[in-house]
Design a protein around this motif. Structure first.
Motif, PDB file in Angstrom:
ATOM      1  N   PHE A 168       0.883  -1.157   0.000  1.00  0.00           N
ATOM      2  CA  PHE A 168       0.000   0.000   0.000  1.00  0.00           C
ATOM      3  C   PHE A 168       0.925   1.213   0.000  1.00  0.00           C
ATOM      4  O   PHE A 168       1.774   1.344   0.896  1.00  0.00           O
ATOM      5  CB  PHE A 168      -0.895  -0.003   1.238  1.00  0.00           C
ATOM      6  CG  PHE A 168      -1.896  -1.113   1.268  1.00  0.00           C
ATOM      7  CD1 PHE A 168      -3.203  -0.898   0.860  1.00  0.00           C
ATOM      8  CD2 PHE A 168      -1.527  -2.383   1.688  1.00  0.00           C
ATOM      9  CE1 PHE A 168      -4.135  -1.934   0.886  1.00  0.00           C
ATOM     10  CE2 PHE A 168      -2.445  -3.420   1.725  1.00  0.00           C
ATOM     11  CZ  PHE A 168      -3.756  -3.198   1.310  1.00  0.00           C
ATOM     12  N   VAL A 169       0.774   2.109  -0.972  1.00  0.00           N
ATOM     13  CA  VAL A 169       1.805   3.125  -1.180  1.00  0.00           C
ATOM     14  C   VAL A 169       1.232   4.532  -1.098  1.00  0.00           C
ATOM     15  O   VAL A 169       0.044   4.760  -1.329  1.00  0.00           O
ATOM     16  CB  VAL A 169       2.512   2.915  -2.533  1.00  0.00           C
ATOM     17  CG1 VAL A 169       3.083   1.507  -2.629  1.00  0.00           C
ATOM     18  CG2 VAL A 169       1.575   3.180  -3.707  1.00  0.00           C
ATOM     19  N   ALA A 170       2.132   5.478  -0.794  1.00  0.00           N
ATOM     20  CA  ALA A 170       1.735   6.871  -0.630  1.00  0.00           C
ATOM     21  C   ALA A 170       2.301   7.797  -1.694  1.00  0.00           C
ATOM     22  O   ALA A 170       1.901   8.961  -1.764  1.00  0.00           O
ATOM     23  CB  ALA A 170       2.170   7.376   0.750  1.00  0.00           C
ATOM     24  N   GLY A 171       3.232   7.301  -2.509  1.00  0.00           N
ATOM     25  CA  GLY A 171       3.852   8.199  -3.479  1.00  0.00           C
ATOM     26  C   GLY A 171       4.641   9.292  -2.787  1.00  0.00           C
ATOM     27  O   GLY A 171       5.175   9.106  -1.690  1.00  0.00           O
ATOM     28  N   GLN A 172       4.718  10.439  -3.431  1.00  0.00           N
ATOM     29  CA  GLN A 172       5.476  11.561  -2.882  1.00  0.00           C
ATOM     30  C   GLN A 172       4.739  12.147  -1.684  1.00  0.00           C
ATOM     31  O   GLN A 172       3.531  12.385  -1.738  1.00  0.00           O
ATOM     32  CB  GLN A 172       5.647  12.642  -3.947  1.00  0.00           C
ATOM     33  CG  GLN A 172       6.574  13.771  -3.540  1.00  0.00           C
ATOM     34  CD  GLN A 172       8.040  13.369  -3.607  1.00  0.00           C
ATOM     35  OE1 GLN A 172       8.461  12.692  -4.533  1.00  0.00           O
ATOM     36  NE2 GLN A 172       8.820  13.789  -2.623  1.00  0.00           N
ATOM     37  N   GLY A 173       5.457  12.367  -0.593  1.00  0.00           N
ATOM     38  CA  GLY A 173       4.842  12.958   0.588  1.00  0.00           C
ATOM     39  C   GLY A 173       4.554  14.437   0.404  1.00  0.00           C
ATOM     40  O   GLY A 173       5.164  15.123  -0.422  1.00  0.00           O
ATOM     41  N   ILE A 174       3.612  14.930   1.185  1.00  0.00           N
ATOM     42  CA  ILE A 174       3.250  16.351   1.180  1.00  0.00           C
ATOM     43  C   ILE A 174       4.039  17.041   2.287  1.00  0.00           C
ATOM     44  O   ILE A 174       4.021  16.603   3.441  1.00  0.00           O
ATOM     45  CB  ILE A 174       1.738  16.529   1.419  1.00  0.00           C
ATOM     46  CG1 ILE A 174       0.943  15.916   0.266  1.00  0.00           C
ATOM     47  CG2 ILE A 174       1.381  18.000   1.594  1.00  0.00           C
ATOM     48  CD1 ILE A 174      -0.552  15.876   0.521  1.00  0.00           C
ATOM     49  N   ARG A 193      -2.457  13.638  -4.904  1.00  0.00           N
ATOM     50  CA  ARG A 193      -1.829  12.359  -4.565  1.00  0.00           C
ATOM     51  C   ARG A 193      -2.813  11.210  -4.813  1.00  0.00           C
ATOM     52  O   ARG A 193      -2.437  10.159  -5.327  1.00  0.00           O
ATOM     53  CB  ARG A 193      -1.386  12.342  -3.095  1.00  0.00           C
ATOM     54  CG  ARG A 193      -0.319  13.358  -2.750  1.00  0.00           C
ATOM     55  CD  ARG A 193       0.980  13.148  -3.518  1.00  0.00           C
ATOM     56  NE  ARG A 193       2.012  14.050  -3.055  1.00  0.00           N
ATOM     57  CZ  ARG A 193       2.214  15.277  -3.521  1.00  0.00           C
ATOM     58  NH1 ARG A 193       1.432  15.751  -4.479  1.00  0.00           N
ATOM     59  NH2 ARG A 193       3.192  16.025  -3.048  1.00  0.00           N
ATOM     60  N   VAL A 194      -4.055  11.425  -4.436  1.00  0.00           N
ATOM     61  CA  VAL A 194      -5.068  10.394  -4.653  1.00  0.00           C
ATOM     62  C   VAL A 194      -5.258  10.154  -6.150  1.00  0.00           C
ATOM     63  O   VAL A 194      -5.310   9.004  -6.611  1.00  0.00           O
ATOM     64  CB  VAL A 194      -6.395  10.798  -3.986  1.00  0.00           C
ATOM     65  CG1 VAL A 194      -7.501   9.811  -4.366  1.00  0.00           C
ATOM     66  CG2 VAL A 194      -6.234  10.870  -2.467  1.00  0.00           C
ATOM     67  N   ALA A 195      -5.353  11.230  -6.910  1.00  0.00           N
ATOM     68  CA  ALA A 195      -5.561  11.108  -8.356  1.00  0.00           C
ATOM     69  C   ALA A 195      -4.392  10.411  -9.038  1.00  0.00           C
ATOM     70  O   ALA A 195      -4.570   9.697 -10.037  1.00  0.00           O
ATOM     71  CB  ALA A 195      -5.791  12.490  -8.973  1.00  0.00           C
ATOM     72  N   ALA A 196      -3.185  10.586  -8.497  1.00  0.00           N
ATOM     73  CA  ALA A 196      -1.999   9.984  -9.103  1.00  0.00           C
ATOM     74  C   ALA A 196      -1.947   8.477  -8.894  1.00  0.00           C
ATOM     75  O   ALA A 196      -1.236   7.772  -9.607  1.00  0.00           O
ATOM     76  CB  ALA A 196      -0.738  10.631  -8.532  1.00  0.00           C
TER      77      ALA A 196
END
Length: 569
Positions: A168-174, A193-196
């Protein structure tokens, strides 16, 4: 809550697959094939309530558990014999950085490596995924990666093109803008982030990373809440990083689903976490790793005392939070060479006051619920994914069984780690099923799973030795093991001989141990008669990123009841 559809099915391909990424063909080994239905005989199994089922039989249909009980296996199915072991659910590490890879090239350090194309990093990071599986971790939440590499790894694993834990991944953090930069719209950032394709949203609410334990808060409560509310509106959960107490307090108030790191938590914050059901992921052990790997990273000596102080404060807050009823989950924050040490956090949880059963829950049922997968992950029960781990010993009596004695791992119905040394399945039904090749090897013959098991024992021995974890080293030595060292110095050959006990006693007396790494190459493994094995390899001793010495390692291993042990070094 994450996209349930992204929970991967077990790979069902038994060959090498070639995957094109950014124009580069990458050889990624897929998971081994498996029969549709199989049965596992276990000496003991831990059920969802933490109770022990003796002489358990688990029936697996494709990637799911069909039944668990004590009756006979169904007629005609493959049977995997794990009667020497206790089986537990696959563990869950809810804080990793799987894409952070270092190949230990002489003259380099983990930080500041030359930039690689995303496809190359994806292929290299498969090693981190493999080492994670070897710890009994079959699911991770990956909290921060660049260039969508974590998306690629997640999807390749789900497609069966890469062997690894489900991700389960988060991609780039904010995070906050650099000094002087305009403040971003954090709601829009979370939505982006959700859309990506992120399953989770990761927010950096403070400073603090690697050797820095700076607790300065970097996002306000209102900024955190804007991002959290946007993610929740899209049915996605949020993890907030905060090293200091003010950031933790605001992250909890903002509605974060989990808090990462943190020290000096006050009673009000702890009570608020318990009331809301906020899960805390303290990641105590990751700073232990930075202290022990200081030479690999080249950290300045004055950064080590603050790391040690942070560890003590982190542990004390965990102790108080646990007593107050806060849900605590296992997260390693593994990067680079920490993969393979993913479950050492459990040892800190025991120090914080947990029983071994409670520590096991922190790596199974609690993180499964955090991921929104409480009906599919974290338990041995019908309908759940067949993520099953065999350990040598009683994990409800000694948490180190979970940390150091993982012998066999199934993920989604496919055997992905086998250190049992059997190389085959057995018991009632047909022989030679998913447990391995079947049959007894003759003198001088080998199979790939057996070779890998032998090499894994040696690599773990060298890793523990380099980290001065002598108790862990001792578990890999056979009784009355021998250590012989031949050196060439100033044109003269010298030989020394010690028992394993004498050698370890001498090593422990070193007042100034220095962490080192001893990678091996050109490895040759021979398994003779299924109970005796030999490994020969070239080695280089690396300290502070520099080669110190080189030579040839030769190991003789014997099979004990608990698995392969080193008899002669």
């Amino acid at each position: 809550m994450g996209q349930v559809g992204r929970v991967g099915q077990a790979a069902r391909v038994g060959r090498v697959e070639w995957v094109g990424l950014t124009g580069l063909a990458l050889a990624l080994v897929a998971s081994p094939g498996f029969a549709a239905t199989k049965a596992i005989r276990a000496g003991k199994a831990i059920d969802p309530n933490g109770k022990v089922i003796a002489n358990a039989v688990i029936v697996v249909d494709d990637d799911r558990i069909k039944s668990i009980g004590t009756g006979a296996p169904p007629a005609g199915v493959d049977v995997i014999d794990l009667t020497r072991y206790t089986v537990i659910p696959g563990m869950i590490d809810v804080h990793t950085h799987m894409t952070y890879f270092w190949d230990r090239t002489p003259g380099t350090r983990p930080l500041g490596q030359p930039r690689r194309p995303a496809g190359v990093t994806t292929a290299l990071a498969a090693e981190n995924a493999r080492r994670t599986l070897e710890t009994g971790v079959t699911t991770v939440r990956d909290l921060g990666a660049s260039n969508e590499i974590d998306y690629a790894m997640r999807d390749l694993i789900n497609m069966g093109k890469m062997v690894g834990p489900r991700m389960f991944v988060a991609g780039q953090g904010i995070s906050a803008p650099r000094a002087g930069g305009p403040a971003p719209d954090y709601r829009q950032q979370a939505e982006a982030r959700v859309a990506a394709g992120s399953d989770w949203v990761k927010i950096y609410g403070s400073r603090g990373s690697y050797q820095s334990v700076d607790t300065t808060q970097t996002l306000t409560f209102d900024e955190m809440k804007a991002a959290v509310d946007a993610a929740h509106a899209k049915n996605h959960r949020v993890a907030i990083h905060s090293y200091g107490p003010s950031g933790v307090k605001d992250a909890v108030r903002a509605g974060a689903d989990s808090i990462e790191h943190g020290i000096d938590l006050d009673e009000e914050t702890i009570a608020d976490m318990a009331r809301r059901g906020t899960v805390w992921v303290p990641t105590i052990d990751h700073n232990r790793y930075y202290v022990e790997a200081k030479d690999e990273f080249g950290f300045a000596p004055d950064t080590i005392p603050p790391l040690r102080t942070y560890i003590e404060k982190n542990l004390e807050s965990t102790r108080r939070a646990f007593r107050a009823g806060v849900k605590i989950a296992m997260g390693s924050d593994a990067v680079y060479t920490m993969f393979g040490q993913n479950t050492r956090e459990l040892g800190w949880f025991i120090k914080a006051g947990m029983t071994p059963a409670q520590a096991l829950a922190s790596a199974t049922t609690i993180p499964a619920a955090l991921l929104g997968q409480e009906t599919t992950l974290g338990a041995l029960a019908p309908g759940y994914f067949a993520d099953i781990v065999a350990v040598d010993g009683d994990p409800l009596a000694d948490v180190n069984v979970l940390i150091d004695r993982v012998r066999w791992v199934m993920k989604g119905g496919a055997v992905v780690v086998d250190r049992t040394g059997s190389g085959r399945s057995g018991g009632a039904g047909r022989s030679g099923g998913s447990g391995g090749a079947g049959g007894t090897r003759g003198p001088g013959t080998t199979d790939k799973s057996g070779e890998r098991a032998i090499q894994d024992v040696v690599e773990r021995f060298l890793l523990h030795l380099g980290d001065h974890q002598f108790d862990a080293v001792a578990t890999l030595l056979a009784p009355r093991a021998l250590v012989a060292v031949t050196r060439l110095r100033e044109g003269q050959w010298t030989n020394s001989f010690q028992t394993g006990d004498e050698w370890l006693t001498a090593m422990k007396k070193n007042p100034n141990p220095v962490t080192f790494r001893e990678p091996i190459t050109n490895v040759t493994v021979t398994i003779d008669g299924d109970h005796l094995a030999y490994l020969r390899a070239d080695f280089q001793v690396m300290r502070d990123g520099q080669a110190q010495s080189k030579g040839v390692d030769q190991f003789t291993l014997v099979r004990e009841a608990s698995g392969w042990k080193i008899a002669v070094v």
